[in-house]
Design an enzyme around this catalytic site. Structure first.
Site, PDB file in Angstrom:
ATOM      1  N   LYS A 194      -7.200   9.685  71.798  1.00  0.00           N
ATOM      2  CA  LYS A 194      -8.601   9.263  71.967  1.00  0.00           C
ATOM      3  C   LYS A 194      -9.522  10.107  71.075  1.00  0.00           C
ATOM      4  CE  LYS A 194     -10.125   6.602  74.426  1.00  0.00           C
ATOM      5  NZ  LYS A 194     -10.405   5.153  74.187  1.00  0.00           N
ATOM      6  N   TYR A 204      -2.432  11.251  75.253  1.00  0.00           N
ATOM      7  CA  TYR A 204      -3.528  10.281  75.439  1.00  0.00           C
ATOM      8  C   TYR A 204      -4.862  10.873  74.969  1.00  0.00           C
ATOM      9  CZ  TYR A 204      -7.322   7.892  77.916  1.00  0.00           C
ATOM     10  OH  TYR A 204      -8.517   7.275  78.228  1.00  0.00           O
ATOM     11  N   ASP A 250      -4.945  -7.552  67.865  1.00  0.00           N
ATOM     12  CA  ASP A 250      -4.031  -6.514  68.351  1.00  0.00           C
ATOM     13  C   ASP A 250      -4.400  -5.204  67.660  1.00  0.00           C
ATOM     14  OD1 ASP A 250      -1.975  -4.818  69.024  1.00  0.00           O
ATOM     15  OD2 ASP A 250      -0.368  -6.243  68.582  1.00  0.00           O
ATOM     16  N   TYR A 307      -4.945   2.259  74.795  1.00  0.00           N
ATOM     17  CA  TYR A 307      -3.684   2.633  75.452  1.00  0.00           C
ATOM     18  C   TYR A 307      -4.071   3.668  76.497  1.00  0.00           C
ATOM     19  CZ  TYR A 307       1.240   4.056  75.824  1.00  0.00           C
ATOM     20  OH  TYR A 307       2.511   4.321  76.270  1.00  0.00           O
TER      21      TYR A 307
HETATM   22  N1  LIG Z   1      -9.318   4.115  82.968  1.00  0.00           N
HETATM   23  C1  LIG Z   1      -9.915   5.292  82.963  1.00  0.00           C
HETATM   24  O1  LIG Z   1      -9.843   6.042  83.932  1.00  0.00           O
HETATM   25  C2  LIG Z   1     -10.699   5.735  81.793  1.00  0.00           C
HETATM   26  C3  LIG Z   1     -10.809   4.970  80.653  1.00  0.00           C
HETATM   27  N2  LIG Z   1     -11.517   5.446  79.563  1.00  0.00           N
HETATM   28  C4  LIG Z   1     -11.611   4.625  78.360  1.00  0.00           C
HETATM   29  O2  LIG Z   1     -12.388   3.482  78.668  1.00  0.00           O
HETATM   30  C5  LIG Z   1     -11.908   2.359  77.943  1.00  0.00           C
HETATM   31  C6  LIG Z   1     -11.617   1.209  78.869  1.00  0.00           C
HETATM   32  O3  LIG Z   1     -10.645   1.611  79.818  1.00  0.00           O
HETATM   33  P1  LIG Z   1     -10.121   0.639  80.969  1.00  0.00           P
HETATM   34  O4  LIG Z   1     -10.994  -0.553  81.042  1.00  0.00           O
HETATM   35  O5  LIG Z   1      -9.897   1.472  82.178  1.00  0.00           O
HETATM   36  O6  LIG Z   1      -8.710   0.229  80.376  1.00  0.00           O
HETATM   37  P2  LIG Z   1      -7.561  -0.647  81.033  1.00  0.00           P
HETATM   38  O7  LIG Z   1      -6.326   0.155  81.022  1.00  0.00           O
HETATM   39  O8  LIG Z   1      -8.028  -1.264  82.293  1.00  0.00           O
HETATM   40  O9  LIG Z   1      -7.432  -1.820  79.971  1.00  0.00           O
HETATM   41  C7  LIG Z   1      -7.019  -1.563  78.682  1.00  0.00           C
HETATM   42  C8  LIG Z   1      -7.371  -2.752  77.830  1.00  0.00           C
HETATM   43  O10 LIG Z   1      -6.912  -2.494  76.510  1.00  0.00           O
HETATM   44  C9  LIG Z   1      -6.240  -3.606  76.037  1.00  0.00           C
HETATM   45  N3  LIG Z   1      -5.235  -3.249  75.064  1.00  0.00           N
HETATM   46  C10 LIG Z   1      -4.220  -2.359  75.177  1.00  0.00           C
HETATM   47  N4  LIG Z   1      -3.486  -2.340  74.057  1.00  0.00           N
HETATM   48  C11 LIG Z   1      -4.069  -3.212  73.201  1.00  0.00           C
HETATM   49  C12 LIG Z   1      -3.778  -3.640  71.876  1.00  0.00           C
HETATM   50  N5  LIG Z   1      -2.720  -3.173  71.193  1.00  0.00           N
HETATM   51  N6  LIG Z   1      -4.583  -4.552  71.296  1.00  0.00           N
HETATM   52  C13 LIG Z   1      -5.621  -5.060  71.977  1.00  0.00           C
HETATM   53  N7  LIG Z   1      -5.946  -4.717  73.228  1.00  0.00           N
HETATM   54  C14 LIG Z   1      -5.175  -3.799  73.825  1.00  0.00           C
HETATM   55  C15 LIG Z   1      -5.606  -4.221  77.269  1.00  0.00           C
HETATM   56  O11 LIG Z   1      -5.312  -5.540  76.944  1.00  0.00           O
HETATM   57  P3  LIG Z   1      -4.442  -6.533  77.858  1.00  0.00           P
HETATM   58  O12 LIG Z   1      -5.427  -7.077  78.803  1.00  0.00           O
HETATM   59  O13 LIG Z   1      -3.935  -7.525  76.881  1.00  0.00           O
HETATM   60  O14 LIG Z   1      -3.358  -5.690  78.471  1.00  0.00           O
HETATM   61  C16 LIG Z   1      -6.728  -4.057  78.272  1.00  0.00           C
HETATM   62  O15 LIG Z   1      -7.665  -5.110  78.139  1.00  0.00           O
HETATM   63  C17 LIG Z   1     -10.722   2.878  77.127  1.00  0.00           C
HETATM   64  O16 LIG Z   1     -11.182   3.258  75.851  1.00  0.00           O
HETATM   65  C18 LIG Z   1     -10.277   4.110  77.882  1.00  0.00           C
HETATM   66  O17 LIG Z   1      -9.638   5.041  77.026  1.00  0.00           O
HETATM   67  C19 LIG Z   1     -12.150   6.642  79.561  1.00  0.00           C
HETATM   68  C20 LIG Z   1     -12.086   7.438  80.662  1.00  0.00           C
HETATM   69  C21 LIG Z   1     -11.383   7.043  81.881  1.00  0.00           C
HETATM   70  C1  LIG Z   2      -0.997   8.553  92.936  1.00  0.00           C
HETATM   71  C2  LIG Z   2      -1.329  10.014  93.121  1.00  0.00           C
HETATM   72  C3  LIG Z   2      -1.992  10.707  92.139  1.00  0.00           C
HETATM   73  N1  LIG Z   2      -2.278  12.025  92.312  1.00  0.00           N
HETATM   74  C4  LIG Z   2      -3.010  12.759  91.268  1.00  0.00           C
HETATM   75  C5  LIG Z   2      -2.397  12.759  89.879  1.00  0.00           C
HETATM   76  C6  LIG Z   2      -3.596  12.971  89.004  1.00  0.00           C
HETATM   77  O1  LIG Z   2      -3.861  14.356  88.894  1.00  0.00           O
HETATM   78  C7  LIG Z   2      -4.707  12.293  89.765  1.00  0.00           C
HETATM   79  C8  LIG Z   2      -5.103  10.944  89.220  1.00  0.00           C
HETATM   80  O2  LIG Z   2      -3.957  10.167  88.949  1.00  0.00           O
HETATM   81  P1  LIG Z   2      -3.999   8.869  88.045  1.00  0.00           P
HETATM   82  O3  LIG Z   2      -2.672   8.691  87.441  1.00  0.00           O
HETATM   83  O4  LIG Z   2      -4.591   7.769  88.823  1.00  0.00           O
HETATM   84  O5  LIG Z   2      -5.075   9.248  86.989  1.00  0.00           O
HETATM   85  P2  LIG Z   2      -5.017   9.365  85.422  1.00  0.00           P
HETATM   86  O6  LIG Z   2      -4.143   8.329  84.877  1.00  0.00           O
HETATM   87  O7  LIG Z   2      -4.837  10.749  84.993  1.00  0.00           O
HETATM   88  O8  LIG Z   2      -6.541   8.962  85.161  1.00  0.00           O
HETATM   89  C9  LIG Z   2      -7.089   9.152  83.909  1.00  0.00           C
HETATM   90  O9  LIG Z   2      -6.926   7.957  83.189  1.00  0.00           O
HETATM   91  C10 LIG Z   2      -7.353   8.062  81.854  1.00  0.00           C
HETATM   92  C11 LIG Z   2      -7.183   6.696  81.206  1.00  0.00           C
HETATM   93  C12 LIG Z   2      -8.665   8.699  81.661  1.00  0.00           C
HETATM   94  O10 LIG Z   2      -9.304   8.545  80.623  1.00  0.00           O
HETATM   95  C13 LIG Z   2      -9.114   9.735  82.659  1.00  0.00           C
HETATM   96  O11 LIG Z   2     -10.530   9.829  82.736  1.00  0.00           O
HETATM   97  C14 LIG Z   2      -8.540   9.528  84.030  1.00  0.00           C
HETATM   98  O12 LIG Z   2      -9.206   8.513  84.746  1.00  0.00           O
HETATM   99  O13 LIG Z   2      -4.262  12.149  91.102  1.00  0.00           O
HETATM  100  C15 LIG Z   2      -1.918  12.690  93.480  1.00  0.00           C
HETATM  101  O14 LIG Z   2      -2.200  13.893  93.641  1.00  0.00           O
HETATM  102  N2  LIG Z   2      -1.268  11.999  94.463  1.00  0.00           N
HETATM  103  C16 LIG Z   2      -0.940  10.681  94.330  1.00  0.00           C
HETATM  104  O15 LIG Z   2      -0.334  10.092  95.265  1.00  0.00           O
END
Ligand SMILES: NC(=O)C1=CN([C@@H]2O[C@H](COP(=O)(O)OP(=O)(O)OC[C@H]3O[C@@H](n4cnc5c(N)ncnc54)[C@H](OP(=O)(O)O)[C@@H]3O)[C@@H](O)[C@H]2O)C=CC1
Ligand SMILES: Cc1cn([C@H]2C[C@H](O)[C@@H](COP(=O)(O)OP(=O)(O)O[C@H]3O[C@@H](C)C(=O)[C@@H](O)[C@H]3O)O2)c(=O)[nH]c1=O
Ligand SMILES: [Mg+2]
Length: 301
Positions: free
Chosen positions: A129, A125, A36, A61
């Site tokens: 990061k 967030y 965790d 997160y």
């Molecule tokens: N999603 C995006 O658009 C983007 C993501 N990133 C980065 O890329 C990486 C991967 O993202 P992504 O795969 O989308 O993430 P997801 O949101 O799909 O998954 C997050 C993962 O983190 C785990 N997790 C959350 N809290 C904890 C905790 N306390 N201890 C252990 N595990 C934990 C979750 O575990 P569980 O399965 O148990 O819930 C899950 O496996 C992250 O570092 C994110 O910041 C960067 C840019 C864009």
């Molecule tokens: C669902 C929805 C979203 N949006 C907009 C809100 C936002 O500006 C954009 C994307 O929304 P989301 O909430 O999916 O995206 P968001 O959670 O901001 O996605 C981000 O996640 C984290 C983890 C990252 O690290 C980033 O790179 C990025 O991928 O689209 C609309 O305009 N209309 C809609 O109906």
């Protein structure tokens, strides 16, 4: 090559599990309750117990809006926890690959961001990061931080799945057209991470392979363009579709502010590691095809 992946159900974790097999590597996923990130005391033991040649931290997160009212937990997981994972990698004498985000930038630049551009996160967030990036660099010399963006995949929660769901419910969706970025397939990220891992293991003394890199899909889009392409591909394949109504950020209020420009310049990764992710449109097609296929199988059952 045995890759220890922190994270179990996340998009990148599941993609690594799938792609490792295709590359003749092994990915071992470790997450809650065994590891965790919010509880530093058990992290190193869990990683030592798992054992491997490289550690990839794919856990975070990631709830951008929720983080605004949950700073302490976001910082614990994305900041402190990330640093502890890197410290464990250093004590195990293996490289650590850490994932970070385009949301460390404020989006005011008028060109794609490079690694040495100034950071200035707009929300909790992104700030958490950024703390993670700093902690990883401080704890482990042998590290790679990969900033990626706008991640989607057949797994977990993401924009592509949200759009396909909305297309099944509505005729038209309003989508922001004044935020630009780099849509990135988690499956492509996994391929990239595996290539980077091999480089790190094969060239342990090469400093040019270490440090901070941008790794995102090739090409750029606004969220509205991204949504329009999702619907176009889906409609071509007989899946759900909707009309995109381009809107301004101000028409879609959210707790967290998002950067207007989060395009990432990935030149450094190409030059050091020889890794370039595919054009975002071709990877998107692969993902949408798969999601529609899965939905059909679900209906047939
Ligand atoms: N999603 C995006 O658009 C983007 C993501 N990133 C980065 O890329 C990486 C991967 O993202 P992504 O795969 O989308 O993430 P997801 O949101 O799909 O998954 C997050 C993962 O983190 C785990 N997790 C959350 N809290 C904890 C905790 N306390 N201890 C252990 N595990 C934990 C979750 O575990 P569980 O399965 O148990 O819930 C899950 O496996 C992250 O570092 C994110 O910041 C960067 C840019 C864009
Ligand atoms: C669902 C929805 C979203 N949006 C907009 C809100 C936002 O500006 C954009 C994307 O929304 P989301 O909430 O999916 O995206 P968001 O959670 O901001 O996605 C981000 O996640 C984290 C983890 C990252 O690290 C980033 O790179 C990025 O991928 O689209 C609309 O305009 N209309 C809609 O109906
Ligand atoms: Mg979201």
């Amino acid at each position: 090559m045995r890759i220890i992946v922190v994270g179990k159900e996340g998009q990148v974790a599941r993609s690594l599990a799938e792609r490792a097999r295709a590359h003749g590597a092994q990915a071992v996923l470790v997450g809650r309750p065994k590891l965790d990130l919010a509880d530093p005391s058990g992290i190193e033991d869990a990683l030592i117990d798992t054992g491997g040649d490289v550690i990839v931290n794919a856990a975070a997160y990631t709830a951008v809006d929720q983080a605004e009212s949950d700073r302490e937990l976001a910082e614990a997981i994305n900041g402190i926890g990330a640093g502890v994972v890197a410290g464990a990698a250093a004590s195990m004498n293996v490289p650590v690959i850490h994932l970070s985000t385009d949301y460390v930038f404020d989006g005011t630049a008028d060109r794609p961001y490079r690694e040495d551009d100034p950071v200035s996160p707009l929300g909790v967030y992104g700030a958490s990061k950024l703390l993670g990036e700093e902690a990883v660099a401080a704890e482990a010399e042998n590290h790679v931080i990969l900033r990626t963006a706008w991640v989607y995949s057949p797994f977990g929660k993401n924009f592509v799945k949200t759009m396909l769901r909305l297309a099944g419910e509505r005729e038209e969706v309003g989508i922001v057209a004044d935020q630009q970025g780099s849509p990135t397939s988690a499956l492509d990220i996994a391929d990239g991470i595996i290539a980077v891992s091999r480089n790190l293991i094969e060239r342990p003394e090469d400093r040019s392979l270490r440090g901070l890199f941008h790794m995102a899909g090739t090409g750029f889009a606004t969220w509205a363009e991204f949504a329009a392409e999702i619907f176009a591909v889906s409609s071509r394949l007989g899946g759900p579709s909707a009309k995109v109504r381009p809107i301004a950020t101000s028409d879609f209020p959210t707790p967290a502010k998002r950067p207007a420009n989060s395009r990432l310049d990935c030149t450094k990764l190409k030059e050091a590691h020889g890794v370039v992710l595919p054009p975002w449109r071709s990877s998107l097609e692969v993902c949408v095809k798969r999601l529609i296929g899965e939905a059909r199988k679900e209906v047939a059952r």
